[in-house]
Design a protein around this motif. Structure first.
Motif, PDB file in Angstrom:
ATOM      1  N   SER A   1       0.805  -1.222   0.000  1.00 19.46           N
ATOM      2  CA  SER A   1       0.000   0.000   0.000  1.00 19.46           C
ATOM      3  C   SER A   1       0.837   1.270   0.000  1.00 19.46           C
ATOM      4  O   SER A   1       0.305   2.367  -0.204  1.00 19.46           O
TER       5      SER A   1
ATOM      6  N   HIS B   1      -5.659   0.669  -8.647  1.00 22.08           N
ATOM      7  CA  HIS B   1      -6.292  -0.432  -7.933  1.00 22.08           C
ATOM      8  C   HIS B   1      -7.804  -0.231  -7.950  1.00 22.08           C
ATOM      9  O   HIS B   1      -8.283   0.907  -7.936  1.00 22.08           O
ATOM     10  N   PRO B   2      -8.597  -1.303  -8.004  1.00 19.90           N
ATOM     11  CA  PRO B   2      -8.193  -2.709  -7.906  1.00 19.90           C
ATOM     12  C   PRO B   2      -7.949  -3.368  -9.258  1.00 19.90           C
ATOM     13  O   PRO B   2      -7.886  -4.586  -9.345  1.00 19.90           O
TER      14      PRO B   2
ATOM     15  N   THR C   1      -3.168 -11.029  -0.202  1.00 15.43           N
ATOM     16  CA  THR C   1      -3.509  -9.623  -0.435  1.00 15.43           C
ATOM     17  C   THR C   1      -2.728  -8.697   0.484  1.00 15.43           C
ATOM     18  O   THR C   1      -2.527  -7.519   0.163  1.00 15.43           O
TER      19      THR C   1
ATOM     20  N   HIS D   1      -4.331  -6.452  -5.356  1.00 15.06           N
ATOM     21  CA  HIS D   1      -5.791  -6.391  -5.458  1.00 15.06           C
ATOM     22  C   HIS D   1      -6.341  -7.302  -6.556  1.00 15.06           C
ATOM     23  O   HIS D   1      -7.548  -7.279  -6.813  1.00 15.06           O
TER      24      HIS D   1
ATOM     25  N   PHE E   1      -9.360  -9.640  -5.943  1.00 10.94           N
ATOM     26  CA  PHE E   1     -10.691  -9.117  -5.649  1.00 10.94           C
ATOM     27  C   PHE E   1     -11.668  -9.473  -6.763  1.00 10.94           C
ATOM     28  O   PHE E   1     -12.786  -9.922  -6.510  1.00 10.94           O
TER      29      PHE E   1
ATOM     30  N   ARG F   1     -13.518  -7.779  -2.075  1.00  9.44           N
ATOM     31  CA  ARG F   1     -12.415  -7.607  -1.146  1.00  9.44           C
ATOM     32  C   ARG F   1     -12.587  -8.531   0.058  1.00  9.44           C
ATOM     33  O   ARG F   1     -13.719  -8.899   0.404  1.00  9.44           O
TER      34      ARG F   1
ATOM     35  N   ASP G   1     -12.532  -7.806   3.075  1.00 10.99           N
ATOM     36  CA  ASP G   1     -13.314  -7.158   4.125  1.00 10.99           C
ATOM     37  C   ASP G   1     -14.714  -6.779   3.651  1.00 10.99           C
ATOM     38  O   ASP G   1     -15.453  -6.093   4.361  1.00 10.99           O
TER      39      ASP G   1
ATOM     40  N   TYR H   1     -13.032 -16.112   1.207  1.00  8.88           N
ATOM     41  CA  TYR H   1     -11.576 -16.221   1.161  1.00  8.88           C
ATOM     42  C   TYR H   1     -11.105 -17.429   1.961  1.00  8.88           C
ATOM     43  O   TYR H   1     -10.194 -18.153   1.535  1.00  8.88           O
TER      44      TYR H   1
END
Length: 725
Positions: free
Chosen positions: A162, A207-208, A610, A619, A622, A628, A630, A638
Motif C-alpha cells: 500500500s 487499484h483494484p 492480499t 488487489h 478481488f 475484497r 473485508d 476467502y
C-alpha cells in the motif's frame, strides 16, 4: 536413419530412455525476453536470460550475436518494476540504457558497430543515483534531447503493497538526476514521445484493476523550462484519449492498451470494444477515436498487457533508401500506411498487414506465419530497396526454440510476401526426432461451453509401448491466472513425452487469447472453475471417444496461480459451493482423481496474499473471488477458497517447490501449506524443497534441473513407474 516401428523396443509408457536429459533440457531453456531497436542507427539488440550463467540477463547485439557485457560480470539487464519487469533497455544513436536488477539503477554504455561481425561495447556507467529502494523500467530517450529520458519509477522507500509509489520521471543522464514528471495513479506504463518530441503518451491504471482491465491512455504536452530552478522537462495539459470500460450485463468489459504514435497527430492502440483486442486510431486534431478495421475480427491482436515494453505491431517502411519521405509514420507516395500486426487464432500467432489509411474500411491481409508465437515486434528502417520493409521480433515454433527473427516483407503487385531469417537459431540436433508436436483441441464442457486444451502425445522413435496400454498424463495448469499455455517448444514437456508420458496443457476458462468473454468467465470463480476445467479435460481425454491417456495415472502440476489450482484440487475447496453457478461439480470428481501433484510457488492463503504480495497484484484477487476480503460475506469466501485451512482434506501426495526470494508469492505461503498438512498427519504425503535466491520463476540452471528431477521422481514414485532420469 530412424528406427522403424518394427525395430523399436517395447517398454511400458513412462519408463522409456531418452536422449533428452535433464541437463540438455535446461541447456535449451535460454529465454529471450526483449528486443529493441536503435531508431537512429537501426541496430537491433535483445536480452537473453541464461540459466547456465546464474540466471543473468545479458544484452546481445542481435545480428552479430555479440554479448555486450563482459563475460563473467554480474550485470543483469532486467527490471523488477511490477514484480515481472519488462522494458529493461533502450537504445538511441549508439547509446544503450538498461535497468540492472541487482541494484535497481539505470545504466548507459556506448556500442560501436563496424559491421555485423565487429561490435564493441564500453563498460556501463550509472545515470541514476545509488538507491536500491528505487526501480526503473521503460527508459525512453527524447527524440531531440536524448540525454533526457522518461522512465517508469517504482519507489520502495516504504516497502509494503500500500505504500510503494509508482510514477513517471524525467532522468537527466548528464547529471544523473531524477525529476518527477507524472504522478497520482497507482501504476504507469508505455511512455512514448511523439515523433517531434512535443507530446508524451502513456498508460495508467489504479487499484483494484489490472492493466488489461482498467487502463486509461493519456497524452500530455512536453515543455523544457529554461529556468534552472525547474525540472528540465514538464508534462502539462493532460488529456484522456481512451479508457477501459467495466463489464455490463449485456456486454463484456473493454480494455485499452498498447498505445504508440503513428505521427504527431495520430496514435494507435488496441481496444476490446467488440470483446476482442482490435486496432483503433485516435486523432488529436479531431479528438476522437475510431476502429481501424471494416468489421471486428474475433481474434486478439495481442496478449494481455502485463510485461512493460511489450509490442505486437510495427509500421512497415516501404519507402526505399533514396526516398526522403519514408512511410514510417506518414503515408507513402501511394497514399498507404501499412502496419504489421500479430493476432492469435486458436492459441497460435498469425500475421496481418493492415493499411491504416483506410481507417474504418481496412481489411486485414493474412501472411504465412511459420511460428506459433510472435512477440516484441519492432520496425527496422534498413530496407535496401523500395517496396521492401523489415521488422524484427521474438519467435518460437513447435520444433525450434525461441529466437530473434528478422522478417522482410515485399510489396508485390499480387500482394505481400514475407521471408524470415534468424542470425542464431539454437541447435536442437539429434533431439529433433523425439519432439512431440502440440495438438490443440477444443473440448465441450458439461454446460456446452468451449474448453481449450493442448495435448502432447508420448513420442520416442526407438521405443513403443505394449499393445493396449495408455500413457500416464501430466496435466499442466498455467499461471496468471489470466495468461495462457502457448504451443511453443518447451523441453520440460519434451523431457516427459520422450519418456513415454502424455502432457496436457489446460487453458481453462479465465485464460487469455480466446476473447474477453472467455477470460471473464473466471471472475468470482477462481479456485473453482479452473479446477473443474482441469478435472473435466483429463476425464474427457481418458474416456471414449478420445481414450488418449490412462485415467488411473494422471497427475497435476502448476506454477503460481496454477499451483493454487493444484492445492485447491487437493484440498477439495472447489466443492464448497460459494462460487456463482458452475455446472456439475459433483460429476467432475466422482469418477476421476489425480494421483499426485506438484505446486510450484502456489498460493495457499488468499487473504494473506492480499496483505503480503507485491503491489502490482495485491488487489488482483478481488475480481477473481468476487470482492475484497473485508467486503460483506467475503471473509468466509476467502477462507473457504484457501487450501491452507482445509489441509485435513488432503490425501493426494503433494510436492511443494518454492524460491525463497519470491516477492509475488512469498515463501510463507508454501511453508504454511506444508505445516498445515503435517499438522493433520500428512508427513508421508508431502515433500517441500526450497531454493535460495530464486524468485517467482526459477532462473538458474541448477535449480531448474533439480526441480525437474524432483518432480519426475515424485510422480513416478506415486504412480509406481520405474523412471529413467
Amino acid at each position: 536413419m530412424h528406427a522403424t516401428q518394427t525395430e523399436a523396443k517395447v517398454a511400458p509408457y513412462g519408463t522409456w530412455d531418452s536422449s533428452i536429459t535433464s541437463a540438455s533440457a535446461v541447456a535449451q531453456s535460454i529465454d529471450i525476453s526483449y528486443v529493441f531497436v536503435d531508431p537512429i542507427t537501426n541496430e537491433v539488440y535483445h536480452v537473453e536470460r541464461r540459466p547456465a550463467e546464474r540466471g543473468l540477463s545479458v544484452i546481445v547485439h542481435s545480428r552479430s550475436s555479440t554479448d555486450l557485457f563482459e563475460r563473467g560480470s554480474s550485470w543483469n539487464a532486467r527490471s523488477a518494476v511490477h514484480g515481472y519487469g519488462g522494458g529493461a533497455a533502450a537504445a538511441h544513436d549508439g547509446i544503450l540504457y538498461f535497468s540492472n536488477v541487482g541494484d535497481g539503477r539505470l545504466y548507459k554504455f556506448s556500442v560501436g558497430v563496424l559491421d555485423d561481425v565487429n561490435v564493441s561495447a564500453e563498460p556501463p556507467s550509472p545515470v541514476t543515483p545509488m538507491d536500491d529502494r528505487k526501480r526503473y523500467a521503460s527508459p525512453t530517450p527524447h527524440p531531440t534531447q536524448p540525454h533526457l529520458l522518461v522512465a517508469v519509477l517504482e519507489d520502495h522507500t516504504h516497502d509494503t503493497p500500500s505504500t510503494v509509489v509508482n510514477s513517471l520521471v524525467c532522468i537527466d543522464t548528464l547529471t544523473s538526476t531524477v525529476y518527477p514528471l507524472i504522478t497520482g495513479a497507482d501504476f504507469y506504463a508505455a511512455p512514448s514521445f511523439s515523433p517531434d518530441g512535443t507530446k508524451l503518451a502513456w498508460q495508467a491504471w489504479n487499484h483494484p484493476h489490472m492493466p488489461w482491465v482498467g487502463t486509461t491512455i493519456w497524452v500530455g504536452d512536453i515543455t523544457f523550462p529554461t529556468s534552472s530552478t525547474l525540472p528540465p522537462m514538464q508534462a502539462t495539459n493532460h488529456i484522456r484519449i481512451a479508457q477501459s470500460m467495466a463489464p455490463q450485463l449485456t456486454h463484456p468489459g473493454s480494455g485499452v492498451s498498447y498505445v504508440s504514435w503513428l505521427d504527431d497527430d495520430a496514435l494507435l492502440f488496441l481496444a476490446e470494444a467488440s470483446g476482442w483486442r482490435n486496432p483503433w486510431v485516435y486523432r488529436l486534431s479531431l479528438r476522437n477515436a475510431s476502429p481501424v478495421l471494416k468489421a471486428p475480427i474475433q481474434e486478439d491482436f495481442a496478449s494481455v498487457y502485463k510485461l512493460l515494453g511489450a509490442s505486437y505491431y510495427a509500421p512497415l517502411d516501404f519507402s526505399g533508401p533514396d526516398d526522403d519521405h519514408p512511410s514510417q509514420g506518414t503515408r507513402d507516395r501511394d497514399g498507404m500506411r501499412e502496419m504489421l500486426f500479430v493476432a492469435y487464432r486458436g492459441g497460435q500467432s498469425i500475421l496481418y498487414i493492415v493499411d491504416l489509411a483506410r481507417r474504418g474500411r481496412a481489411e486485414a491481409i493474412e501472411l504465412d506465419c511459420p511460428f506459433v508465437d510472435v512477440s516484441c515486434v519492432r520496425a527496422v528502417r534498413c530496407s535496401t530497396e523500395k517496396d521492401s520493409a523489415q521488422v524484427v521480433f521474438i519467435t518460437s515454433s513447435t520444433d525450434v526454440p525461441i529466437t530473434v527473427t528478422f522478417c522482410t516483407i515485399s510489396r508485390l503487385h499480387t500482394g505481400y510476401k514475407a521471408s524470415f531469417s534468424s542470425t542464431r537459431t539454437p541447435p536442437v540436433g539429434d533431439l529433433a526426432v523425439c519432439l512431440s508436436l502440440p495438438r490443440p483441441m477444443t473440448l465441450t464442457g458439461d454446460d456446452g461451453e468451449p474448453l481449450h486444451v493442448v495435448y502432447y502425445a508420448p513420442l520416442n522413435p526407438t521405443l513403443v509401448a505394449p499393445n493396449g496400454e495408455r500413457p500416464p498424463c501430466i496435466v499442466n495448469v498455467h499461471g496468471g491466472p489470466t495468461l495462457v499455455a502457448l504451443q511453443s517448444l518447451d523441453f520440460t514437456k519434451q523431457w516427459y513425452t520422450s519418456r513415454g508420458w502424455a502432457w496436457l496443457d489446460v487453458n481453462y476458462r479465465g485464460s487469455s487469447l480466446y476473447g474477453r468473454k472467455y477470460t471473464d468467465r473466471l471472475d468470482g470463480r477462481w479456485g473453482v472453475l479452473d479446477v473443474l476445467d482441469c478435472v473435466h479435460a483429463a476425464r474427457v481425454l481418458s474416456s471414449p471417444p478420445y481414450s488418449l491417456v490412462d485415467p488411473a495415472r494422471c497427475v497435476i502440476r502448476g506454477l503460481s496461480a496454477g499451483g493454487y489450482t493444484v492445492l485447491s484440487y487437493a484440498a477439495g475447496t472447489y466443492r464448497t459451493g460459494d462460487a456463482p453457478p458452475t455446472p456439475s461439480p459433483a460429476q467432475a470428481d466422482t469418477d476421476f482423481a489425480f494421483k499426485a501433484g506438484t505446486s510450484y510457488f502456489g498460493i495457499a492463503d488468499l487473504a494473506a496474499l492480499t496483505r503480503a504480495s507485491h503491489k502490482f497484484e495485491s488487489h488482483y484477487v478481488f475480481k477473481l473471488l468476487g470482492g475484497r476480503p473485508d467486503g460483506p460475506g467475503m471473509a468466509e469466501v476467502y477462507r473457504r477458497r484457501s487450501p491452507v485451512f482445509h489441509a485435513g482434506n488432503i490425501v493426494m501426495p503433494l510436492l511443494m517447490l518454492q524460491g525463497l526470494a519470491d516477492p509475488v508469492v512469498p515463501p510463507e505461503q508454501s511453508q504454511g501449506m506444508v505445516d498445515a498438512i503435517m499438522a493433520h498427519g500428512g508427513c508421508d504425503r508431502v515433500k517441500y524443497k526450497t531454493y535460495e535466491g530464486e524468485g517467482h520463476g526459477f532462473g538458474r540452471a541448477d535449480t531448474n534441473r533439480s526441480a525437474l528431477e524432483e518432480e519426475a521422481t515424485w510422480f513416478a514414485q506415486w504412480l509406481g513407474i520405474e523412471l529413467s532420469l
